[in-house]
Design an enzyme around this catalytic site. Sequence first.
Site, PDB file in Angstrom:
ATOM      1  N   TYR A 101     -20.105  44.909 160.537  1.00 42.80           N
ATOM      2  CA  TYR A 101     -20.527  46.128 161.236  1.00 42.80           C
ATOM      3  C   TYR A 101     -19.625  47.312 160.893  1.00 42.80           C
ATOM      4  CZ  TYR A 101     -24.113  44.364 164.433  1.00 42.80           C
ATOM      5  OH  TYR A 101     -25.262  43.874 164.981  1.00 42.80           O
ATOM      6  N   LYS A 144     -19.693  30.502 158.631  1.00 44.12           N
ATOM      7  CA  LYS A 144     -20.377  30.057 157.404  1.00 44.12           C
ATOM      8  C   LYS A 144     -19.289  29.732 156.389  1.00 44.12           C
ATOM      9  CE  LYS A 144     -24.213  29.403 155.052  1.00 44.12           C
ATOM     10  NZ  LYS A 144     -25.189  28.339 155.376  1.00 44.12           N
ATOM     11  N   ASP A 196     -26.247  28.470 160.411  1.00 42.13           N
ATOM     12  CA  ASP A 196     -27.656  28.042 160.269  1.00 42.13           C
ATOM     13  C   ASP A 196     -27.912  26.823 161.149  1.00 42.13           C
ATOM     14  OD1 ASP A 196     -25.883  26.685 158.587  1.00 42.13           O
ATOM     15  OD2 ASP A 196     -27.298  26.495 156.923  1.00 42.13           O
ATOM     16  N   ASP A 219     -24.436  38.721 167.174  1.00 45.44           N
ATOM     17  CA  ASP A 219     -25.598  39.566 167.459  1.00 45.44           C
ATOM     18  C   ASP A 219     -26.868  38.713 167.397  1.00 45.44           C
ATOM     19  OD1 ASP A 219     -27.084  41.970 167.843  1.00 45.44           O
ATOM     20  OD2 ASP A 219     -27.507  42.002 165.694  1.00 45.44           O
ATOM     21  N   ASP A 241     -29.231  36.991 170.800  1.00 39.02           N
ATOM     22  CA  ASP A 241     -30.667  37.234 171.025  1.00 39.02           C
ATOM     23  C   ASP A 241     -31.412  35.909 171.131  1.00 39.02           C
ATOM     24  OD1 ASP A 241     -30.375  40.029 170.811  1.00 39.02           O
ATOM     25  OD2 ASP A 241     -32.294  40.210 169.764  1.00 39.02           O
TER      26      ASP A 241
HETATM   27  C1  IPM Z   1     -26.594  44.697 170.474  1.00 38.11           C
HETATM   28  C2  IPM Z   1     -27.468  45.614 169.669  1.00 38.11           C
HETATM   29  C3  IPM Z   1     -26.578  46.510 168.839  1.00 38.11           C
HETATM   30  C4  IPM Z   1     -25.799  45.624 167.895  1.00 38.11           C
HETATM   31  C5  IPM Z   1     -27.294  47.619 168.070  1.00 38.11           C
HETATM   32  C6  IPM Z   1     -28.187  48.439 168.955  1.00 38.11           C
HETATM   33  C7  IPM Z   1     -26.308  48.481 167.343  1.00 38.11           C
HETATM   34  O1  IPM Z   1     -28.373  44.906 168.902  1.00 38.11           O
HETATM   35  O2  IPM Z   1     -25.781  45.192 171.283  1.00 38.11           O
HETATM   36  O3  IPM Z   1     -26.690  43.482 170.301  1.00 38.11           O
HETATM   37  O4  IPM Z   1     -26.301  45.252 166.822  1.00 38.11           O
HETATM   38  O5  IPM Z   1     -24.661  45.287 168.221  1.00 38.11           O
HETATM   39 MN    MN Z   2     -28.315  42.749 169.247  1.00 37.18          MN
END
Ligand code: IPM
Ligand code: MN
Length: 354
Positions: free
Chosen positions: A142, A187, A219, A243, A247
């Site tokens: 990032y 990884k 993975d 990240d 999710d």
């Molecule tokens: C999160 C989001 C952010 C990230 C984006 C919006 C920059 O997806 O907080 O997980 O990738 O960190």
């Molecule tokens: Mn995210």
Amino acid sequence: MKKRIALIPGDGIGPEIVDGAVKVLDALCDKFNHEFEYITVDAGGVAIDKYGEPLPKESLEKCLGSDSILLGAVGGKKWDTLPANLRPERALLALRKELNLFANIRPAVLKKQLNSASPLKNSVIGDGLDIVVVRELTGGIYFGDRKRESETAYDTERYSVAEIKRIAKVAFETARLRKRHVTSVDKANILASSQLWRDVVSDLHKDYPDVELNHMYVDNAAMQLVTRPSQFDVIVTSNMFGDILSDLSSAIAGSIGMLPSASLGDNTRGMYEPIHGSAPDIAGMDIANPIATIVSAAMMLEMSFGMTKEAKAINNAIDAVLDAGYRTADIYSEGTTKTGTVKMANLIAKEILK
Ligand code: IPM
Ligand code: MN
């Protein structure tokens, strides 16, 4: 002393869900005799529209002058065509970096009331899901060197021993308060940065003999999360892998609309936000789920202000409202009562005052 909370409503559904959380915090103040001072801060798309940049200096300064930050969400289609360094998301990255919020704590819990909201079969969910993803937040790809040229482009994943050590420490300490198990995800079969990651985590583990540690390739971790989620307690991983895996974990937990996060550095000032985005398609419709933001506010009380019983009161109130059958659209199922954003927040606030 009166705590000062910076509120960043942001874009899309952000203002609605932050309003909901403030309503709950106000109820809490009544109940426990606290007083908070709120300052509203422009960041994200709204700041681009007003000032031409996602995080104006004044906004950053307001955050630096606060005891803690509660953020709704930033971003939206309107700003999608801007160059990367001017997009609303830049505000988030800048806040993380400037406030040195290197540790992102993302608990993913499947509440028993929402069992049917998980896309996983009951036989896979087993005893439920209760994990914490500890994501490194101010390093890695990032923030590494990057360049786009006409025929090539690159991004760089780079970690130092010190960066890995401090996030691994957060993971081990978090595990000590839970089931004492850490899975470090990398990884290392390919990446040099992951090989360093694995060595540093293993080395620090010597200080935590009471915590079990295993390493997993990313993975495989993705596959294990959806096939045998109950094996996980604390997952520690890099910015990018965290990240993605957070999710994934949130989806397993039923709805991304339920899950909070805390971003912490080495002092008590943190930034708290739901892990979902700004959902511009449903903005202003009073259907967004405010619970992730309300739980984020509870995390703020506990982790930044040490207000444990207050945080518990919020979580108990949410459980009571869910037990009574109230659901926003994202977690609605037959036989429950569909409830809007404002009403959901009001119900939780009322429950606290009972
Ligand atoms: C999160 C989001 C952010 C990230 C984006 C919006 C920059 O997806 O907080 O997980 O990738 O960190
Ligand atoms: Mn995210």
